[in-house]
Enzyme design. Structure first.
Site, PDB file in Angstrom:
ATOM      1  N   THR A   1      10.488  -7.844 -11.698  1.00 56.78           N
ATOM      2  CA  THR A   1       9.730  -9.582 -12.221  1.00 56.78           C
ATOM      3  C   THR A   1       8.835  -9.479 -11.019  1.00 56.78           C
ATOM      4  O   THR A   1       8.903  -9.099  -9.830  1.00 56.78           O
ATOM      5  CB  THR A   1      10.487 -10.595 -12.318  1.00 56.78           C
ATOM      6  OG1 THR A   1      11.860 -10.429 -12.552  1.00 56.78           O
ATOM      7  CG2 THR A   1      10.088 -11.509 -12.054  1.00 56.78           C
TER       8      THR A   1
ATOM      9  N   GLY B   1       0.886  -1.138  -0.428  1.00 59.66           N
ATOM     10  CA  GLY B   1       0.024  -0.149   0.070  1.00 59.66           C
ATOM     11  C   GLY B   1       0.683   1.153   0.357  1.00 59.66           C
ATOM     12  O   GLY B   1       0.535   2.558  -0.964  1.00 59.66           O
ATOM     13  N   THR B   2       2.618   1.371   0.449  1.00 57.62           N
ATOM     14  CA  THR B   2       3.266   2.050   0.743  1.00 57.62           C
ATOM     15  C   THR B   2       3.658   2.399  -0.435  1.00 57.62           C
ATOM     16  O   THR B   2       3.757   3.823  -0.473  1.00 57.62           O
ATOM     17  CB  THR B   2       4.394   1.955   1.553  1.00 57.62           C
ATOM     18  OG1 THR B   2       3.313   2.316   3.482  1.00 57.62           O
ATOM     19  CG2 THR B   2       5.429   3.285   1.498  1.00 57.62           C
TER      20      THR B   2
ATOM     21  N   CYS C   1       4.214   7.186  23.391  1.00 57.33           N
ATOM     22  CA  CYS C   1       5.512   6.855  23.563  1.00 57.33           C
ATOM     23  C   CYS C   1       5.743   5.196  22.962  1.00 57.33           C
ATOM     24  O   CYS C   1       5.799   4.688  22.511  1.00 57.33           O
ATOM     25  CB  CYS C   1       4.574   5.933  25.003  1.00 57.33           C
ATOM     26  SG  CYS C   1       4.293   7.558  26.220  1.00 57.33           S
TER      27      CYS C   1
END
Lengths: 130, 395
Positions: free
Chosen positions: B237, B71-72, B325
């Protein structure tokens, strides 16, 4: 899970000395506005020694483990000894902290130090009497 | 101990049928689709069958589908490729403030290359106002990119309305449909978009494969140069097993979508209603109704998300958090900040994303184990102590 040492996990899962001391001799608060961690330390002093240390912490797993470790390291120590606790020595006792957490969540030593300074300044204000 | 995986936005498990479909291509059917012999033919036929399956999922023509590595990659390809292909026309790009990092960071790269960005705000539910899109358009605007739905807060965006505006203005419109394709109905003609990204590991297909749909006639500059795979638009490929898996996952998603949505919506609402009734001072993030069927996202006041996540994990429950965090950069989720949540409240972010294997018992288990975890962390929290003191003092 975050990459924490076994020691960090152990302290996170079973934190020591959580709580407040109602009639504390000194209170110290330290926070990191960037990541939002916040720690409050309460101390009870007897014969220049930390008779009791308690803390409350808002933060991640590392922040809670650091607070727990600092409280354990500090308890029973003289004020001078306790003031020598540093973020580095806390991290060493915890068998390391992730790099990105070292500065952000490792505020326990500073919070304890503030509590001791609070105690010392109150003592001074009373004219050295206890 | 019970194991409950509620982190499907991070990735979904592979369906057994998908794995079965992939296995021959990890073994005997190993050919290169570009080869001109039987081995090559077998691989090429498999890729083309998968292309048709993916096209059917989104109501597109097969030749408009380009397979990518994630997706990136699809989002990078869309943002950079569409902007670069039109840079003679203009250098202005419009996107929302809550886009995925693969869109935002690609746009930042465009900025370094001399493009100008307009980042559109969202309302408290995370919705982009189409009027803002209209206002942002300039003569030199070449691309608008607004996600179909946000995976962190679940909000579904008014893509059709935005598409009407971009079409009137003749501006290319890309939508990141990674959170929606294979999950809710996505039909490129109905949506009216020009380019759309999707990813396999969001709907029970394999990781490492995605697709970009580019409407015929829309120009895009390739990111990868080399051979003429994928019509010369994505060299290299092909990852045949992953592409075959993506195709199978698309087929299964299409044929079972209505039942999946009904199942997920019921479980989601059980959690969205159940959690605030068991825990005080919890805020639901995202749109109350118009949200992804499997998304239940919250911010719990006075405590921090990573601690919650770790204690839930110790009880066998897997979730995510947008707290500072939990991010490697130690920054609160840009999505939560964009919907107007304070940095302090964003620290209490906790995100449950349900899947087709989730059960009502899973939800009930979470509703049972989370309240004591929240309680335990609040007993430790100086912010909670302050709040209690102040609320007592106020009375």
């Amino acid at each position: 899970m975050p990459v924490y040492s076994e020691k960090v996990m152990e302290h996170f899962m079973n934190p020591r000395n959580v709580g407040e001391i109602e009639d504390a001799d000194g209170v110290g608060e330290e926070g990191n506005p960037v990541c939002g961690d916040m720690m409050t330390f309460y101390i009870k002093v007897k014969d220049n020694r930390l008779d009791d240390v308690k803390f409350k912490t808002f933060g991640c797993g590392a922040a809670i483990a650091v607070s727990s470790m600092v409280s354990e390291m500090a308890k029973g120590k003289t004020l001078e000894e306790a003031m020598k606790i540093t973020p580095r020595s806390v991290a060493n006792e915890l068998e390391g902290l992730p790099k990105n957490k070292f500065h952000c969540s490792n505020l326990g030593a500073q919070a304890l130090n503030k509590a001791i300074q609070d105690y010392l300044s109150k003592k001074k204000a009373k004219g050295g009497k206890e | 101990m019970r194991k409950v995986y509620l982190d499907h936005a991070s990735t979904t498990p592979l369906l057994p049928e998908v794995r079965e479909a992939m296995i021959p291509f990890l073994g005997e059917t190993f050919g290169n689709p570009s080869s001109l012999h039987d081995w090559g033919d077998a691989a090429r036929e498999a890729v083309e069958a998968a292309r048709a399956q993916v096209a059917q999922l989104i109501g597109a023509n097969a030749e408009e589908i380009i397979f990518t590595g994630s997706g990136t990659e699809s989002n990078n390809f869309a943002i950079k490729g569409l902007a670069l292909a039109q840079q003679n026309k203009g250098r202005h790009v419009v996107l929302s403030a809550i886009e995925h990092f693969s869109v935002l960071q690609s746009a930042r790269t465009l900025e370094k290359w001399g493009f100008e960005l307009s980042l559109l705000p969202v309302d408290k539910y995370g919705v982009v106002d189409p009027k803002d899109v209209r206002k942002s358009l300039r003569k030199d605007t070449v691309l608008v990119s607004i996600m179909h739905a946000n995976g962190e807060v679940g909000t579904i965006e008014p893509i059709q309305e935005i598409a009407r505006i971009t079409r009137e203005s003749n501006v290319v419109f890309h939508t990141d449909a990674v959170a929606t394709a294979g999950t809710i109905p996505v039909d490129v003609k109905e949506l009216g978009v020009d380019v759309l990204s999707l990813a396999g590991n969001q709907f029970y297909g394999p990781k490492g494969v995605g697709a970009l749909w580019v409407r015929k006639g829309v120009r895009i500059m390739p990111l990868l140069d080399g051979g003429v795979q994928e019509g010369g638009r994505r060299a290299g490929t092909e990852n045949i097993p992953a592409i075959v898996g993506l195709g199978k996952a698309a087929e299964l998603a299409k044929s079972t979508m209505a039942a999946r949505i009904e199942h997920l919506t019921q479980l989601r609402d059980r959690l969205l209603d159940g959690l605030p009734s068991r825990i005080d001072h919890v805020v639901v993030t995202g749109h109350p109704q118009n949200r992804l069927p499997g998304n239940a996202s919250f911010c719990v006041e006075f405590i921090e998300g990573e601690s919650m996540l770790m204690l839930l994990n110790s009880q066998g429950v897997a979730v995510s958090s947008g707290s500072a965090c939990t991010s490697r950069a130690l920054k609160a989720s840009h999505v939560l900040i964009a919907v107007g949540i304070s940095h302090e409240l964003a620290q209490g972010s906790i995100l449950f994303t349900l899947g087709i294997d989730s059960t009502p018992e899973d939800i009930d288990y979470v509703l049972e184990v989370l309240p004591p975890i929240v309680d335990r962390l609040r007993q430790m929290s100086p912010l909670y102590a302050k709040f209690i003191k102040e609320s007592k003092g106020g009375k």
